[in-house]
Scaffold this active site. Sequence first.
Site, PDB file in Angstrom:
ATOM      1  N   LYS A   1       0.836  -1.201   0.000  1.00  0.00           N
ATOM      2  CA  LYS A   1       0.000   0.000   0.000  1.00  0.00           C
ATOM      3  C   LYS A   1       0.872   1.252   0.000  1.00  0.00           C
ATOM      4  CE  LYS A   1      -1.462  -1.624   3.796  1.00  0.00           C
ATOM      5  NZ  LYS A   1      -2.063  -1.853   5.112  1.00  0.00           N
TER       6      LYS A   1
ATOM      7  N   THR B   1      -6.753   9.224   9.336  1.00  0.00           N
ATOM      8  CA  THR B   1      -6.363   7.991   8.640  1.00  0.00           C
ATOM      9  C   THR B   1      -6.153   6.832   9.624  1.00  0.00           C
ATOM     10  OG1 THR B   1      -4.069   8.715   8.725  1.00  0.00           O
ATOM     11  CG2 THR B   1      -5.278   9.172   6.677  1.00  0.00           C
TER      12      THR B   1
ATOM     13  N   GLY C   1      -6.810   3.594  11.090  1.00  0.00           N
ATOM     14  CA  GLY C   1      -7.597   2.419  10.698  1.00  0.00           C
ATOM     15  C   GLY C   1      -7.682   2.178   9.198  1.00  0.00           C
ATOM     16  N   THR C   2      -6.921   2.944   8.409  1.00  0.00           N
ATOM     17  CA  THR C   2      -7.008   2.740   6.946  1.00  0.00           C
ATOM     18  C   THR C   2      -6.542   1.341   6.537  1.00  0.00           C
ATOM     19  OG1 THR C   2      -4.863   3.827   6.734  1.00  0.00           O
ATOM     20  CG2 THR C   2      -6.784   5.148   6.156  1.00  0.00           C
ATOM     21  N   GLY C   3      -5.435   0.883   7.154  1.00  0.00           N
ATOM     22  CA  GLY C   3      -4.884  -0.416   6.767  1.00  0.00           C
ATOM     23  C   GLY C   3      -5.822  -1.556   7.134  1.00  0.00           C
ATOM     24  N   CYS C   4      -6.394  -1.476   8.332  1.00  0.00           N
ATOM     25  CA  CYS C   4      -7.329  -2.521   8.792  1.00  0.00           C
ATOM     26  C   CYS C   4      -8.545  -2.541   7.875  1.00  0.00           C
ATOM     27  CB  CYS C   4      -7.783  -2.238  10.218  1.00  0.00           C
ATOM     28  SG  CYS C   4      -6.431  -2.055  11.392  1.00  0.00           S
TER      29      CYS C   4
END
Length: 271
Positions: free
Chosen positions: A175, A208, A210-213
């Site tokens: 990402k 941002t 929690g974007t990855g989760c």
Amino acid sequence: MKPIKVLTIAGSDSGGGAGIQADLKTFQELEVFGMSAITAITAQNTLGVQGVYPLSLEAVANQIDSIGTDIGADAVKTGMLFNSEMIQLVCDKIQQYQWDNVVVDPVMIAKGGASLLQEEAVKTMREKLIPLSKVITPNIPEAEALTGKTIQSMEDRQEAAKLLHQLGAQNVVIKGGHDLNSDQVVDLLFDGTEFTTYKSKRIHTNNTHGTGCTFAAAVASQVAKGKTIIDAVGIAQRFVHMSIVNSMQIGSGHGPLNHAAHRTVGVNHNV
Ligand SMILES: Nc1ncnc2c1ncn2[C@@H]1O[C@H](COP(=O)(O)OP(=O)(O)O)[C@@H](O)[C@H]1O
Ligand SMILES: Cc1ncc(COP(=O)(O)O)c(N)n1
């Protein structure tokens, strides 16, 4: 219609923005039935992580068994796994229940800098969990830690993706949220043969957390529905984008996403 079921094995975020809470919100919004096995409880808010309380291996195994022996899962997503023993346990359970739609988000460090994975566990992640994954979704620092390579350019990222594929991940998404050099965010997918890039406008915001989760949970929900990985990653990127653009002002630090944004703004998550 047969319900589609997705299990997240991850840590709890009391602030509701990341971890289990982000995963379950994403599952609900993307219309799959969400289930959870909690690995650790964090005391956390938009300012940072105030405490980390891992659960016992027995507690984690028991939660996974409750799901594996009764409900089953069309896809499994892993997040914060805390240490080597926990990763090994999760690998054993994935094999025991023959789960093959496994999306691994190799969570290591929270945005505020707190460690969510012990350093020696990176080796177990690399050697044991990655080979069981259908998709692995590291951010740039996580891809660097897993490959031991510095990533500055897109070529570096492609090299890292190839290395992660060689370790046994069927698909690798590196990402691009951490590549601050560009006004675009570019997520890179490698399926073992081809690279696909997904571009979206970078949003200049603090919200941002929690974007990855959310991204990995969205990929898992689409894989569970039988979408191709190429489509699943596109849907996940658009879902995250929409949820950042329409984030609410919650807390005074890195705020969470608005997982329900697509309801009013409209995003076709079935494309
Ligand atoms: N500022 C931003 N604007 C738009 N999209 C973003 C932004 N930051 C992250 N994303 C998206 O959120 C997802 C997670 O990215 P990233 O921040 O790299 O991961 P992590 O949250 O694991 O550190 C990716 O799909 C990325 O494109
Ligand atoms: C319990 C838990 N799991 C994961 C993250 C990473 O969050 P992000 O999605 O912002 O990288 C977090 N902050 N807390």
